[in-house]
Structure formats: C-alpha cells, structure tokens
Scaffold this active site. Sequence first.
Site, PDB file in Angstrom:
ATOM      1  N   GLY A  46       0.827  -1.197   0.000  1.00 38.26           N
ATOM      2  CA  GLY A  46       0.000   0.000   0.000  1.00 38.26           C
ATOM      3  C   GLY A  46       0.860   1.245   0.000  1.00 38.26           C
ATOM      4  CD  GLN A  51       3.482   5.629   2.460  1.00 40.36           C
ATOM      5  OE1 GLN A  51       2.466   5.137   2.017  1.00 40.36           O
ATOM      6  NE2 GLN A  51       4.445   4.898   2.992  1.00 40.36           N
ATOM      7  CB  CYS A  95       5.331   2.067   7.150  1.00 41.36           C
ATOM      8  SG  CYS A  95       4.950   3.594   6.275  1.00 41.36           S
ATOM      9  CG  LEU A  96       6.426   0.733   1.058  1.00 39.45           C
ATOM     10  CD1 LEU A  96       5.683   1.075  -0.221  1.00 39.45           C
ATOM     11  CD2 LEU A  96       7.538  -0.269   0.778  1.00 39.45           C
ATOM     12  CG  HIS A 137      -0.352   1.378   7.197  1.00 35.73           C
ATOM     13  ND1 HIS A 137       0.586   1.000   8.125  1.00 35.73           N
ATOM     14  CD2 HIS A 137       0.301   2.199   6.330  1.00 35.73           C
ATOM     15  CE1 HIS A 137       1.749   1.563   7.833  1.00 35.73           C
ATOM     16  NE2 HIS A 137       1.611   2.295   6.748  1.00 35.73           N
ATOM     17  CD  GLU A 138      -0.910   2.519   2.699  1.00 33.70           C
ATOM     18  OE1 GLU A 138      -0.460   3.673   2.607  1.00 33.70           O
ATOM     19  OE2 GLU A 138      -0.188   1.540   2.970  1.00 33.70           O
ATOM     20  CG  HIS A 141       0.440   6.869   5.393  1.00 35.45           C
ATOM     21  ND1 HIS A 141       1.576   7.413   5.953  1.00 35.45           N
ATOM     22  CD2 HIS A 141       0.730   5.550   5.185  1.00 35.45           C
ATOM     23  CE1 HIS A 141       2.503   6.457   6.073  1.00 35.45           C
ATOM     24  NE2 HIS A 141       2.012   5.330   5.626  1.00 35.45           N
TER      25      HIS A 141
HETATM   26 ZN    ZN Z   1       2.848   3.467   5.618  1.00 40.49          ZN
END
Ligand code: ZN
Length: 163
Positions: A46, A51, A95-96, A137-138, A141
């Site tokens: 995701g 991000q 998380c990326l 999660h997204e 963000h």
């Molecule tokens: Zn994340």
Amino acid sequence: MAIRNIVKKGDSVLEKKSRPVTEFNDRLHVLLDDMKETLAASGGVGLAGPQVGVLRRVVVVIETNVAEDEKEYFIELINPEIIFEEGEQTGPEGCLSFPGEYGIVTRPNRVKVRAQDRNGNTFEVEGEALTARCFCHEIDHLNGVLFPERAQRMLKPEELNNN
Ligand code: ZN
C-alpha cells in the site's frame, strides 16, 4: 509512468493532513499510475499520497487476498473513508516510509471503504485480513497518523530475523 521517491520517516510531510481530491483530471491519473508503479517496485502492499510528497487523499493498495488461480490487483482509492469495521487482528505491521521497522498493531479484521475512483465515481470495497490492515494504515497516512503511534510495541532487531 515513473517511479517516485518514497518519503522516509522524519520528513514532516508524513505528519500533515492531506486535502481531498476535487479534480479528477490527467494530473491525478498520472499520480495514480506513478504510485502504482512505485508500489509495484517497492515490494509493499500500500502507498498513500503523502508518501510520494503529495498531500492529497489518494491511496493505492494491492489486493493480495485472491484465489490461487487469480492475479493480485491494484485498488485505487480517492477520498476514502472507512464506513464499517468488524473484528480484530493483531500482528506485525511495517511501512515503506519506515524501512526495516515493524511494530505490533491491532486493526479491524474486516473493513468496508467508500471512495471515489479516478473518474470521480463513488464505490464501496471490502477488505479482509492484510487488505483491511492496509486500508486502515493507508487512510491513517492521509490524516498524518503513522503506524508507530498505533503500535503496542515496536519489534526488536532480533525479532525481525524470524519474519
Ligand atoms: Zn505506511
């Protein structure tokens, strides 16, 4: 399409609240295509607008809960909202924007999201297990909320070797 740089922790853009998308134009479509390419190249499941440095309410998720003979596919969510949630799951989450860091986070096990597609049409989509975790999660963000704030605890380096 182009791979965009993923913003890493410590960058204040990750803590800001994203604004709704109001124009469903070519610029949005390029952003979505770039986000999908960036996500595919990252190995994650995701990615949210902040991000890639864009404070707009845009999310791309890979649906990984597919039958063995089906292919995983991208879900594009514009201005998403969770309208229903059920159950609970507790497990490791990463998380990326936090490479190599994982924490134990409790999330609903099933959620329903209402969003718009890239042309502005409203739709609803359900996610279970990892996909539900990913939707939550997204969408966090988009509100500047990062997973360590949700984590009961972060995993230690020696625990990561088991993952
Ligand atoms: Zn994340």
